[in-house]
Design a protein around this motif. Structure first.
Motif, PDB file in Angstrom:
ATOM      1  N   LYS A 122     -88.294  79.536  27.222  1.00 21.72           N
ATOM      2  CA  LYS A 122     -87.962  78.982  28.537  1.00 21.72           C
ATOM      3  C   LYS A 122     -89.058  78.072  29.073  1.00 21.72           C
ATOM      4  CE  LYS A 122     -87.097  83.148  30.122  1.00 21.72           C
ATOM      5  NZ  LYS A 122     -86.717  84.265  31.024  1.00 21.72           N
ATOM      6  N   CYS A 124     -89.643  75.108  28.299  1.00 19.66           N
ATOM      7  CA  CYS A 124     -89.161  73.733  28.456  1.00 19.66           C
ATOM      8  C   CYS A 124     -88.302  73.545  29.704  1.00 19.66           C
ATOM      9  CB  CYS A 124     -88.362  73.311  27.224  1.00 19.66           C
ATOM     10  SG  CYS A 124     -86.835  74.246  26.994  1.00 19.66           S
ATOM     11  N   ASP A 125     -87.857  74.639  30.322  1.00 17.65           N
ATOM     12  CA  ASP A 125     -86.925  74.556  31.455  1.00 17.65           C
ATOM     13  C   ASP A 125     -87.681  74.674  32.772  1.00 17.65           C
ATOM     14  OD1 ASP A 125     -84.775  74.581  33.160  1.00 17.65           O
ATOM     15  OD2 ASP A 125     -83.982  76.507  32.501  1.00 17.65           O
ATOM     16  N   ASP A 127     -86.448  75.182  35.632  1.00 23.17           N
ATOM     17  CA  ASP A 127     -85.897  76.293  36.403  1.00 23.17           C
ATOM     18  C   ASP A 127     -86.149  77.647  35.749  1.00 23.17           C
ATOM     19  OD1 ASP A 127     -84.815  74.598  38.391  1.00 23.17           O
ATOM     20  OD2 ASP A 127     -83.099  74.147  37.104  1.00 23.17           O
ATOM     21  N   HIS A 130     -83.270  78.531  30.742  1.00 22.55           N
ATOM     22  CA  HIS A 130     -82.766  78.231  29.402  1.00 22.55           C
ATOM     23  C   HIS A 130     -83.883  77.794  28.458  1.00 22.55           C
ATOM     24  CE1 HIS A 130     -78.640  78.366  30.886  1.00 22.55           C
ATOM     25  NE2 HIS A 130     -78.985  77.558  31.861  1.00 22.55           N
ATOM     26  N   ASN A 131     -83.578  77.869  27.147  1.00 21.91           N
ATOM     27  CA  ASN A 131     -84.393  77.150  26.176  1.00 21.91           C
ATOM     28  C   ASN A 131     -83.782  75.755  25.993  1.00 21.91           C
ATOM     29  OD1 ASN A 131     -82.141  77.494  24.551  1.00 21.91           O
ATOM     30  ND2 ASN A 131     -83.094  78.971  23.181  1.00 21.91           N
ATOM     31  N   PHE A 132     -84.275  74.987  25.042  1.00 22.59           N
ATOM     32  CA  PHE A 132     -83.833  73.600  24.880  1.00 22.59           C
ATOM     33  C   PHE A 132     -82.345  73.519  24.573  1.00 22.59           C
ATOM     34  CE2 PHE A 132     -83.434  69.625  22.404  1.00 22.59           C
ATOM     35  CZ  PHE A 132     -83.968  68.725  23.317  1.00 22.59           C
ATOM     36  N   LEU A 135     -80.231  74.158  27.610  1.00 20.48           N
ATOM     37  CA  LEU A 135     -80.178  72.954  28.445  1.00 20.48           C
ATOM     38  C   LEU A 135     -79.176  71.956  27.885  1.00 20.48           C
ATOM     39  CD1 LEU A 135     -83.977  72.412  29.205  1.00 20.48           C
ATOM     40  CD2 LEU A 135     -82.232  73.304  30.759  1.00 20.48           C
ATOM     41  N   VAL A 151     -81.069  64.528  33.312  1.00 18.86           N
ATOM     42  CA  VAL A 151     -82.187  65.395  32.955  1.00 18.86           C
ATOM     43  C   VAL A 151     -83.429  64.751  33.546  1.00 18.86           C
ATOM     44  CG1 VAL A 151     -83.467  66.483  31.106  1.00 18.86           C
ATOM     45  CG2 VAL A 151     -81.023  66.056  30.833  1.00 18.86           C
ATOM     46  N   GLN A 162     -91.561  69.613  31.528  1.00 21.02           N
ATOM     47  CA  GLN A 162     -90.426  70.517  31.620  1.00 21.02           C
ATOM     48  C   GLN A 162     -89.210  69.694  32.010  1.00 21.02           C
ATOM     49  OE1 GLN A 162     -91.732  73.680  34.309  1.00 21.02           O
ATOM     50  NE2 GLN A 162     -92.320  74.945  32.564  1.00 21.02           N
ATOM     51  N   GLN A 164     -85.346  69.363  33.804  1.00 20.74           N
ATOM     52  CA  GLN A 164     -84.465  69.909  34.833  1.00 20.74           C
ATOM     53  C   GLN A 164     -83.132  69.176  34.789  1.00 20.74           C
ATOM     54  OE1 GLN A 164     -85.565  69.241  38.944  1.00 20.74           O
ATOM     55  NE2 GLN A 164     -84.557  71.132  39.609  1.00 20.74           N
ATOM     56  N   THR A 380     -85.413  63.050  25.602  1.00 17.77           N
ATOM     57  CA  THR A 380     -86.278  64.152  26.026  1.00 17.77           C
ATOM     58  C   THR A 380     -87.351  64.463  24.987  1.00 17.77           C
ATOM     59  OG1 THR A 380     -84.668  65.748  25.163  1.00 17.77           O
ATOM     60  CG2 THR A 380     -84.508  65.187  27.494  1.00 17.77           C
TER      61      THR A 380
END
Length: 485
Positions: A122, A124-125, A127, A130-132, A135, A151, A162, A164, A380
């Motif tokens: 998590k 990368c998130d 919030d 989630h993981n990648f 997302l 994103v 990170q 979002q 990303t």
């Protein structure tokens, strides 16, 4: 021609009128022959209203309402929810996974370790949910339901990045005007005087939040966002919900289902009707009240002159055929198959099921290759790789390729046999077959090599080891056995 008509008209006005009439008729017929039927004007096309506006002009007046109605269908209609979920699930699955390209193999081990720490967690998130790959699914579902997703790059966390995922509502669609320097803004997307996209006008909070009274947007450079939407027309700036062409039909069918259900409920409420010839007991008497009870094994004696007629609820004739016809049209509007949308596999055999699945899979591949990989994955990960280079964790930037999730087989025995024959006869390569199944050929090969060494060291021989069969054939050939092939 005018001189001849004048002479004829002087001699015979009636003949001149006929000549003029036939000339006009021939002109109309020739004109009609040169046209497309769909472009003609007349009784058949009087109700057909079609404008020549651009995609952006159409979106400007319709996007907000289409987005709201699509979400309403996804919330309250089981088919609307199923369509959005199926699109997201089949497009992303367990995730569209990266692989370091061959010419950057020297950096693969370093990148893989950092990628696992960032993308597989998590971290990368923004919030923290989630993981990648989660997302990816969230973005894809948002695109299917709302038409677009963004994103946002957040410069925080262990690796200074990170992600979002936010909805398209954050873009201020009310901003559409020309700028003094020759640039312009279309529905909150700013372009320079060369027509290049340079910025978004964004709200800091969702404008639909209850505490947002007078939201104000501000300009944010385009480099801070990955804007994900399916482009259907050149120059399209904003995305539309996937089921736009089916939404009206789905809404009408929802009301039709409710009306049918209410019709049956009302009819079923009237179990029996007691009638009297006028000589029976007055309404409200004990005997009539008892006739209102219906229970198993009851024997009821009616008063003279009374009779009971049991209700016969109307049958919903043609309901099943009509439902399937409507559902097929709705499924096409969402670019799914009827079976995926409804879960109805009652009339499916292997061939028809495979054909329907292949057609839906083509749409899935299009969403993966034309939208999610270039707009989400490439953008990303480019941010991430640049950050790794700046932090000194990579010597130089690298490039990635992407492996979509594998397609589930309808009949593995038949499909794997066909795939094996294609590889054996050179119609496709072994790596291509492995990629079609959603795996990385290099990783599969490394696993096979490692397991072969372990089996040899342990002295284990399994039927799945193709080397055993191949060695037996070689030995037979050396002995002159004609059965060895």
């Amino acid at each position: 021609m005018a001189l001849i008509d004048g002479i004829i008209g002087f001699i015979s006005p009636k003949m001149q009128a006929k000549r003029t009439q036939y000339r006009l008729l021939n002109s109309v017929l020739e004109d009609q022959a040169r046209k497309y039927n769909a472009a003609t004007s007349g009784r058949r096309t009087d109700s057909w209203t079609a404008g020549g506006t651009s995609q952006n002009a159409e979106n400007e007046v319709a996007l907000e309402k289409l987005r709201a109605r699509s979400r309403d269908l996804a919330r309250n209609n089981p088919y609307g929810r199923r369509a959005v979920k199926a699109i997201g699930t089949n497009t992303i699955g367990a995730g569209i996974r990266p692989k370091v390209q061959e010419k950057f193999k020297g950096s693969e081990a370093i990148f893989s370790a950092v990628w696992e720490d960032w993308a597989e967690s998590k971290e990368c998130d923004f919030d923290g949910i989630h993981n990648f790959y989660g997302l990816q699914r969230l973005a894809m579902r948002t695109v299917a339901e709302s038409g677009e997703a963004l994103v946002r790059k957040r410069k925080t966390g262990k690796y200074g990045l990170q992600l979002q995922v936010v909805e398209g509502d954050f873009i201020d669609s009310s901003r559409t005007f020309n700028l003094a320097d020759g640039g312009y803004i279309i529905q909150g997307v700013e372009f320079n005087n060369k027509g290049k996209k340079v910025a978004y006008w964004m709200f800091e909070q969702h404008p639909g939040d209850t505490f947002m009274i007078m939201p104000v947007s501000k300009r944010i450079p385009i480099s801070e966002f990955a804007h994900i939407y399916f482009v259907e027309r050149p120059g399209q700036v904003r995305g539309l919900p996937f089921g736009t062409s089916s939404m009206m039909r789905l809404f009408d069918f929802d009301e039709y289902e409710d009306a049918q259900l209410m019709r049956q409920k009302v009819a079923a409420c009237f179990a029996a009707f007691v009638t009297s010839s006028g000589d029976g007991m007055p309404v409200g008497s004990k005997q009539v009240d008892q006739a209102g009870r219906v229970e198993p094994g009851i024997i009821e004696y009616l008063a003279p002159g009374q009779s009971v007629t049991f209700g016969n609820p109307p049958a919903a004739e043609g309901y099943d055929v009509y439902t399937k016809t409507i559902m097929r049209g709705i499924a096409m509007g969402y670019d799914t198959s009827y079976e995926v949308l409804t879960g109805d596999y009652s009339n499916v055999n292997f061939s028809s099921g495979r054909m329907g699945w292949i057609e839906f899979h083509r749409s899935v591949q299009e969403w993966q290759s034309q939208m999610m990989i270039p707009m989400f994955c490439d953008t990303t990960t480019e941010w991430f790789i640049n950050n790794l280079t700046i932090l000194g964790k990579l010597d130089s930037p690298i490039k990635l390729s992407w492996t979509p999730p594998r397609r589930e087989m309808i009949d593995p025995v038949k499909e794997i046999t066909a795939m094996s024959e294609a590889v054996r006869n050179g119609f496709k390569s072994w790596p291509e077959a492995i990629r079609e199944m959603g795996y990385d050929p290099d990783q599969v090969l490394a696993e096979i090599e490692a397991m072969n060494k372990k089996w040899d060291a342990a002295g284990v021989k399994l039927d799945c080891d193709g080397r055993i069969d191949a060695m037996a054939k070689i030995q037979k050939a050396l002995k002159g056995d004609s059965t060895a092939k």
